[in-house]
Write a protein that holds these residues in place. Sequence first.
Motif, PDB file in Angstrom:
ATOM      1  N   LEU A 164      -4.568  -5.406  -9.005  1.00  0.00           N
ATOM      2  CA  LEU A 164      -3.403  -4.692  -8.492  1.00  0.00           C
ATOM      3  C   LEU A 164      -2.873  -3.676  -9.495  1.00  0.00           C
ATOM      4  O   LEU A 164      -2.445  -2.587  -9.109  1.00  0.00           O
ATOM      5  CB  LEU A 164      -2.309  -5.683  -8.093  1.00  0.00           C
ATOM      6  N   LEU A 218      -5.379  -7.086  -0.585  1.00  0.00           N
ATOM      7  CA  LEU A 218      -4.621  -5.959  -0.053  1.00  0.00           C
ATOM      8  C   LEU A 218      -3.988  -6.245   1.301  1.00  0.00           C
ATOM      9  O   LEU A 218      -2.963  -5.668   1.634  1.00  0.00           O
ATOM     10  CB  LEU A 218      -5.516  -4.722   0.009  1.00  0.00           C
ATOM     11  N   LEU A 246       0.845  -1.189   0.000  1.00  0.00           N
ATOM     12  CA  LEU A 246       0.000   0.000   0.000  1.00  0.00           C
ATOM     13  C   LEU A 246       0.881   1.239   0.000  1.00  0.00           C
ATOM     14  O   LEU A 246       1.930   1.264   0.654  1.00  0.00           O
ATOM     15  CB  LEU A 246      -0.903   0.026   1.235  1.00  0.00           C
ATOM     16  N   VAL A 278      -1.290   1.618  -4.664  1.00  0.00           N
ATOM     17  CA  VAL A 278      -0.366   0.517  -4.380  1.00  0.00           C
ATOM     18  C   VAL A 278       0.929   0.823  -5.102  1.00  0.00           C
ATOM     19  O   VAL A 278       0.928   1.327  -6.219  1.00  0.00           O
ATOM     20  CB  VAL A 278      -0.961  -0.840  -4.856  1.00  0.00           C
ATOM     21  N   CYS A 330      -0.570  -7.308   0.647  1.00  0.00           N
ATOM     22  CA  CYS A 330       0.298  -6.331  -0.036  1.00  0.00           C
ATOM     23  C   CYS A 330       1.116  -5.577   1.003  1.00  0.00           C
ATOM     24  O   CYS A 330       0.776  -4.466   1.413  1.00  0.00           O
ATOM     25  CB  CYS A 330      -0.544  -5.364  -0.875  1.00  0.00           C
ATOM     26  N   LEU A 373      -5.635   0.420   4.878  1.00  0.00           N
ATOM     27  CA  LEU A 373      -6.687  -0.590   4.835  1.00  0.00           C
ATOM     28  C   LEU A 373      -7.313  -0.646   6.222  1.00  0.00           C
ATOM     29  O   LEU A 373      -6.612  -0.754   7.224  1.00  0.00           O
ATOM     30  CB  LEU A 373      -6.097  -1.945   4.451  1.00  0.00           C
TER      31      LEU A 373
END
Length: 102
Positions: free
Chosen positions: A88, A56, A22, A97, A59, A28
């Motif tokens: 993504l 996510l 992120l 991202v 990630c 998130l």
Amino acid sequence: MYPGTTGTRPATELSTSDRPRLARHVRLSFCRTRQRPILQLPETVVVLNRSGADILELCDGRHTVAEIVAGLGARYQTVPGDEVRRFLTRLVARHWVELADG
């Protein structure tokens, strides 16, 4: 590279060896009111479905795209890797991202 950041690069097409994370300005979270996972951005909230949130959550800049797809495969029976990469790729294009250099 994005201005003011190091170790990241934009992507036109994600590779299975890319390590997404992120962006610094994105968080998130879980919205209790909506009872849904959300992405919090400056002046914006994006409501996610469960599979988007699951992607996510992985990630973190350590997991590769291939590892994310494999991790999701352990949770769900079928995980289309091309759909994960497209999801993504869209988030990278929006600068939500970033891709960590391996």
